[in-house]
Write a protein that holds these residues in place. Structure first.
Motif, PDB file in Angstrom:
ATOM      1  N   ASN A 159      39.268  39.661  31.837  1.00 20.51           N
ATOM      2  CA  ASN A 159      38.656  38.597  32.500  1.00 20.51           C
ATOM      3  C   ASN A 159      38.525  37.345  31.670  1.00 20.51           C
ATOM      4  O   ASN A 159      38.771  36.000  31.835  1.00 20.51           O
ATOM      5  N   TYR A 211      43.023  40.480  39.648  1.00 18.94           N
ATOM      6  CA  TYR A 211      43.236  39.568  38.421  1.00 18.94           C
ATOM      7  C   TYR A 211      44.068  38.368  39.159  1.00 18.94           C
ATOM      8  O   TYR A 211      43.648  37.110  38.615  1.00 18.94           O
ATOM      9  N   ARG A 264      41.656  36.486  41.320  1.00 15.66           N
ATOM     10  CA  ARG A 264      40.597  35.800  40.282  1.00 15.66           C
ATOM     11  C   ARG A 264      41.158  34.382  39.834  1.00 15.66           C
ATOM     12  O   ARG A 264      40.560  33.442  39.699  1.00 15.66           O
TER      13      ARG A 264
END
Length: 306
Positions: free
Chosen positions: A110, A150, A153
């Motif tokens: 993240n 991901y 994201r």
């Protein structure tokens, strides 16, 4: 009326002053998370206080070391690949994690995605992202799910060809971890089975010919550092070691048969606690002000003026 106004101003002024001081503290703590390029601070050594198992779960910075390009892995599509397939044209960001990690690995990825959102370079065009699992039992299907998560994201699906989520067998994993200086130890999970790993968190920048150029430790990364590091790696330049301020993922201490050390986002947690304390303080002060105002007798202005 002037008297009541002054009383309110005095009390609310004190509360506002305390809140401003707390906000300044929280802001300064939050800003301390990301250091400017080449301006990293050394923390207090804590190695003597860590559980014994964590002495093997550390990062040894092996700058200018060649990673094993002949290492055999499986990518997220189930295709057999060599590590060298991702080198020769552009630099890479390397991350060793395990996909079923209950805490720190997700924080690391993240943090990487958050930094990349503020970097103009794009995966697949300017550099590659190589995420390799340290758990030989994990599957390409799990790697594919992580990649999809991901990339979504990150918000740039056109960069999918620059993200590589790999799984492999123990010999290839060990060779890559040893070359990178990535230490990890299998530990029991809550069920007592050896399904988790104690490890530290880092990402590495690798030159186009596969040499380690720079380490970034922790779970949050400065976009400025990352951008400049990618430029240096693309030019085959080797950076300097960074201060070893470790962030560990560790859920179970086998020597004590209980859960033990979990350290991640310490600064953020401190800021959150500070803001909660300040919020509680302000609520108490406002309620006290209201009670005081209700209890205070109202002046009879007719008698005063009469």
């Amino acid at each position: 009326m002037q008297i009541l106004s002054k009383i309110r101003e005095s009390r609310t002024g004190k509360g506002a002053l305390a809140l401003a001081a707390g906000l300044a503290f929280a802001t300064s703590a939050a800003s301390a998370q990301v250091s400017s390029y080449g301006d990293k601070q050394m923390g207090d050594p804590a190695g003597d206080h860590l559980p014994a198992v964590l002495t093997r779960a550390t990062i040894v910075q092996k700058l200018n070391t060649q990673i094993p390009l002949d290492g055999q892995f499986i990518d997220e599509t189930g295709k057999a690949v060599r590590m060298g397939d991702y080198f020769g044209r552009r630099p890479a960001i390397l991350s060793l994690v395990y996909y079923n990690c209950p805490m720190l690995c997700s924080e690391e990825l993240n943090g990487l995605v958050g930094a990349l959102e503020m970097v103009k370079f794009r995966p697949g065009k300017d550099f590659d992202i190589i995420v390799a699992s340290i758990d030989p039992s994990e599957t390409p299907e799990l790697a594919a799910k992580k990649k999809a998560f991901y990339i979504k994201r990150y918000g740039h699906p056109e960069t999918a060809n620059g993200w590589h989520f790999l799984t492999g067998q123990q010999p290839a994993i060990n060779a890559l971890a040893d070359a990178t200086g990535f230490g990890y130890v299998r530990v029991p999970g809550p069920d007592g089975k050896l399904t988790q790993f104690a490890h530290a968190s880092s990402i590495e920048l690798v030159t186009p010919d596969g040499k380690l150029s720079q380490y970034y430790l922790g779970v949050e990364y400065s976009p400025k550092d990352l951008r400049l590091g990618l430029v240096e790696a693309s030019e085959h330049r080797i950076g300097s070691p960074v201060d070893a301020i470790m962030t560990y993922c560790y859920h179970y201490d086998p020597t004590l048969s209980r859960h033990s050390l979990i350290v991640a986002r310490v600064v953020q947690l401190g800021c959150m606690i500070t803001m909660l304390c300040l919020g509680g303080y302000m609520i108490v002060m406002f309620r006290r002000d209201r009670k005081s105002e209700k209890a205070m007798p109202v002046p009879n202005w007719k008698n005063v003026n009469g």
